[in-house]
Write an enzyme that holds these catalytic residues in place. Structure first.
Site, PDB file in Angstrom:
ATOM      1  N   LYS A 194      22.815  10.571 -56.200  1.00 58.35           N
ATOM      2  CA  LYS A 194      22.755  10.764 -54.741  1.00 58.35           C
ATOM      3  C   LYS A 194      23.903  11.674 -54.349  1.00 58.35           C
ATOM      4  O   LYS A 194      24.917  11.744 -55.048  1.00 58.35           O
ATOM      5  CB  LYS A 194      22.887   9.415 -54.008  1.00 58.35           C
TER       6      LYS A 194
HETATM    7  P1  NAD Z   1      15.176  11.066 -40.832  1.00 54.23           P
HETATM    8  O1  NAD Z   1      16.524  11.593 -40.490  1.00 54.23           O
HETATM    9  O2  NAD Z   1      14.016  11.995 -40.837  1.00 54.23           O
HETATM   10  O3  NAD Z   1      14.777   9.832 -39.876  1.00 54.23           O
HETATM   11  C1  NAD Z   1      15.648   8.786 -39.585  1.00 54.23           C
HETATM   12  C2  NAD Z   1      15.198   8.207 -38.248  1.00 54.23           C
HETATM   13  O4  NAD Z   1      15.951   7.026 -37.996  1.00 54.23           O
HETATM   14  C3  NAD Z   1      15.426   9.151 -37.070  1.00 54.23           C
HETATM   15  O5  NAD Z   1      14.326   9.058 -36.192  1.00 54.23           O
HETATM   16  C4  NAD Z   1      16.657   8.565 -36.389  1.00 54.23           C
HETATM   17  O6  NAD Z   1      16.730   8.862 -35.006  1.00 54.23           O
HETATM   18  C5  NAD Z   1      16.392   7.087 -36.635  1.00 54.23           C
HETATM   19  N1  NAD Z   1      17.552   6.223 -36.441  1.00 54.23           N
HETATM   20  C6  NAD Z   1      18.863   6.456 -36.754  1.00 54.23           C
HETATM   21  N2  NAD Z   1      19.609   5.426 -36.327  1.00 54.23           N
HETATM   22  C7  NAD Z   1      18.769   4.536 -35.752  1.00 54.23           C
HETATM   23  C8  NAD Z   1      18.934   3.287 -35.106  1.00 54.23           C
HETATM   24  N3  NAD Z   1      20.134   2.793 -34.958  1.00 54.23           N
HETATM   25  N4  NAD Z   1      17.838   2.629 -34.639  1.00 54.23           N
HETATM   26  C9  NAD Z   1      16.607   3.158 -34.753  1.00 54.23           C
HETATM   27  N5  NAD Z   1      16.390   4.356 -35.351  1.00 54.23           N
HETATM   28  C10 NAD Z   1      17.451   5.031 -35.824  1.00 54.23           C
HETATM   29  O7  NAD Z   1      15.375  10.373 -42.276  1.00 54.23           O
HETATM   30  P2  NAD Z   1      14.260  10.000 -43.340  1.00 54.23           P
HETATM   31  O8  NAD Z   1      14.212  11.059 -44.378  1.00 54.23           O
HETATM   32  O9  NAD Z   1      13.031   9.575 -42.654  1.00 54.23           O
HETATM   33  O10 NAD Z   1      14.952   8.745 -44.026  1.00 54.23           O
HETATM   34  C11 NAD Z   1      14.931   7.464 -43.405  1.00 54.23           C
HETATM   35  C12 NAD Z   1      15.320   6.423 -44.428  1.00 54.23           C
HETATM   36  O11 NAD Z   1      14.414   6.486 -45.532  1.00 54.23           O
HETATM   37  C13 NAD Z   1      16.715   6.590 -45.036  1.00 54.23           C
HETATM   38  O12 NAD Z   1      17.227   5.312 -45.313  1.00 54.23           O
HETATM   39  C14 NAD Z   1      16.446   7.340 -46.337  1.00 54.23           C
HETATM   40  O13 NAD Z   1      17.452   7.138 -47.289  1.00 54.23           O
HETATM   41  C15 NAD Z   1      15.146   6.658 -46.737  1.00 54.23           C
HETATM   42  N6  NAD Z   1      14.339   7.430 -47.678  1.00 54.23           N
HETATM   43  C16 NAD Z   1      13.936   8.694 -47.380  1.00 54.23           C
HETATM   44  C17 NAD Z   1      13.123   9.380 -48.279  1.00 54.23           C
HETATM   45  C18 NAD Z   1      12.596  10.758 -47.968  1.00 54.23           C
HETATM   46  O14 NAD Z   1      11.797  11.280 -48.766  1.00 54.23           O
HETATM   47  N7  NAD Z   1      12.935  11.355 -46.841  1.00 54.23           N
HETATM   48  C19 NAD Z   1      12.781   8.796 -49.500  1.00 54.23           C
HETATM   49  C20 NAD Z   1      13.194   7.475 -49.767  1.00 54.23           C
HETATM   50  C21 NAD Z   1      13.972   6.812 -48.837  1.00 54.23           C
END
Ligand code: NAD
Length: 449
Positions: A138
């Protein structure tokens, strides 16, 4: 930090480390009670728990728990106001026994070494559970990406690549997008790497389609979540079309999961982002909400019957709750209020160990991150395979292969859970750890036991 969690902390807002690295409230959102324990404490707890049940010796556990390599670099950039500012960048390679290191890069002010270390470890177990030939890594930079211009983000990305390129490589370590990074960020990283090494699309995944990105990569994590939910739903006798669901964090993962669930006939009744939450028992149009967010709108500005607080959203009665924001958001104080049948973990480490126990006691069926959100890294793997051959697969082909791997992972974890009479999370950790240990022993990295 780094020791096993003893008590859930009582912070009242979003996690932000203080000088000693402890999470502190963030002023950025009016948000719910968020992270109570760190990501590292969460992953370490689940690892220790599984290692204990597997009867692993402390010596072997110490090797598997610690990182292979941790790199910290400085990222000085000139901000748009002309001022020089330095950020910290991290790349942690946790375990490479089963293949090249693989893991996303996040830009977020709360990034620190402990968080990146934890997420790297989680990737090791996740790639092993998915059965794809990767280790775990990471990376991250502690910059306030949400407040930065594209020019500033590009400067961060290029500077970060310059500092860490020596430990990367298509057969060594392949980054991907994560929170606040996207296909554009990957394009900058690839371009910077190419200046030193020549055209090398396989150095990062999650790239734009124009730069040998894979069809289906953007939606992959959300789609994979839904594929895994469909397997669990069959076992539980749930009809997806009857499902009423809530998404916390309507970003990439949350919004894609919502759109694909909606295609199955399920109804989105609540959603949130960092700025607020909405609820509509009559149903929210998931595709239109995604469009609204893509155009820069906030979730709370979308047309819905009610605006609610972040805390209230967690208490909504539903069939499926999808946490898809940041880690540690389901904790000791809110777990008891959650009224869902299934918790489908889109975010990494959304549930603290104490919350996990409360949910189990309350009969909530948890489909954990370590298996459920693997869709992104699985399609990243497909992208890497396509890049190695400079070929492109059709999107249907990508999605069919993704479904097969998600189904296989679910089946293997389910079998282990039934065999050991434990929930899916500990079963997934056991499976992942056994596979990594087997590879480490076969290589001779760890002596045969
Ligand atoms: P992103 O930045 O696209 O979306 C995150 C969302 O969470 C945004 O809408 C943001 O406004 C919201 N958010 C932040 N703080 C918040 C709060 N306090 N309450 C409610 N909503 C809140 O990120 P993403 O890529 O969708 O990733 C989201 C999660 O999924 C992370 O934990 C990431 O590690 C995990 N993840 C992502 C992927 C990927 O392919 N993108 C893969 C596996 C895991």
């Amino acid at each position: 930090m780094g020791e096993e969690a003893t008590a859930d902390r009582q912070d009242t807002d979003e996690e932000r480390p203080d000088q000693d690295g402890r999470p502190q409230p963030s002023k950025r959102t009016d948000g719910p009670d968020l992270a109570e324990v760190s990501n590292w404490e969460i992953v370490t707890h689940y690892f220790d728990d599984a290692a204990g049940r597997l009867g692993m010796g402390d010596d072997v556990a110490a090797v598997l728990k610690s990182s292979y390599r941790e790199v910290q670099v400085q990222i000085p950039i000139v901000r748009d106001d002309g001022k020089l500012q330095v950020f910290s960048g991290y790349r942690v390679q946790h375990n490479g026994a089963r293949g090249p290191y693989k893991g996303g890069i996040r830009f977020h002010p709360e990034v620190d070494l402990d968080e990146i270390r934890a997420l790297a470890s989680l990737m090791t177990w996740k790639t092993a559970v998915a059965g794809i030939p990767y280790g775990g890594a990471k990376g991250g930079v502690n910059c306030p990406a949400e407040e930065m211009s594209d020019r500033e983000k590009e400067a961060v990305a290029r500077s970060f690549m310059d500092k860490i390129e020596k430990v990367l490589g298509p057969n060594r370590d392949i980054p991907a997008p994560d929170v606040n990074t996207n296909a554009q960020t990957m394009a900058w990283l690839m371009d910077e790497y190419g200046k030193l090494h020549g055209y090398t699309p396989s150095i990062v995944t999650g790239k734009p389609i124009a730069l040998e990105g894979s069809l289906g990569r953007e939606s992959a994590t959300g789609r994979g979540l839904v594929y895994m939910f469909e397997e669990a739903a069959k076992d539980a006798g749930i009809e997806p079309a009857d499902v009423r669901f809530v998404v916390q964090g309507y970003g990439n993962v949350g919004s894609w999961a919502a759109r694909i669930l909606e295609e199955l006939g399920a109804t989105l009744i609540g959603a949130s982002d960092a700025y607020g939450a909405i609820l509509d028992e009559g149903g929210i149009d998931a595709a239109k909400l995604a469009e609204h967010v893509k155009e820069g709108g906030k979730v709370c500005e979308f047309d819905a019957s009610q605006q609610v607080s972040h805390d209230d959203l967690f208490e909504v009665e539903c069939d499926v709750l999808i946490p898809a924001a940041l880690g540690g958001m389901i904790h000791e104080r809110n777990a008891d209020k959650i009224r869902t049948q299934i918790l489908l973990e889109g975010a990494n480490s959304p549930t603290t160990p104490k919350a996990d126990q409360i949910l189990a006691d309350n009969g909530v069926h948890v489909i954990p991150d370590v298996m459920a959100n693997a869709g992104g890294v699985i399609v990243s793997y497909f992208e890497w395979v396509q890049n190695m051959q400079h070929m492109r697969w059709e999107e249907d082909d990508v999605n069919t292969r993704l479904r097969k791997i998600m189904q296989r992972a679910y089946r293997h974890v389910k079998e282990k859970a039934e065999d050991r009479e434990i929930p899916l999370r500990p079963a997934a950790y056991e499976l992942g750890i056994e596979r990594v240990l087997d590879a480490s022993r076969t290589r001779g990295y760890i002596p045969k036991g």
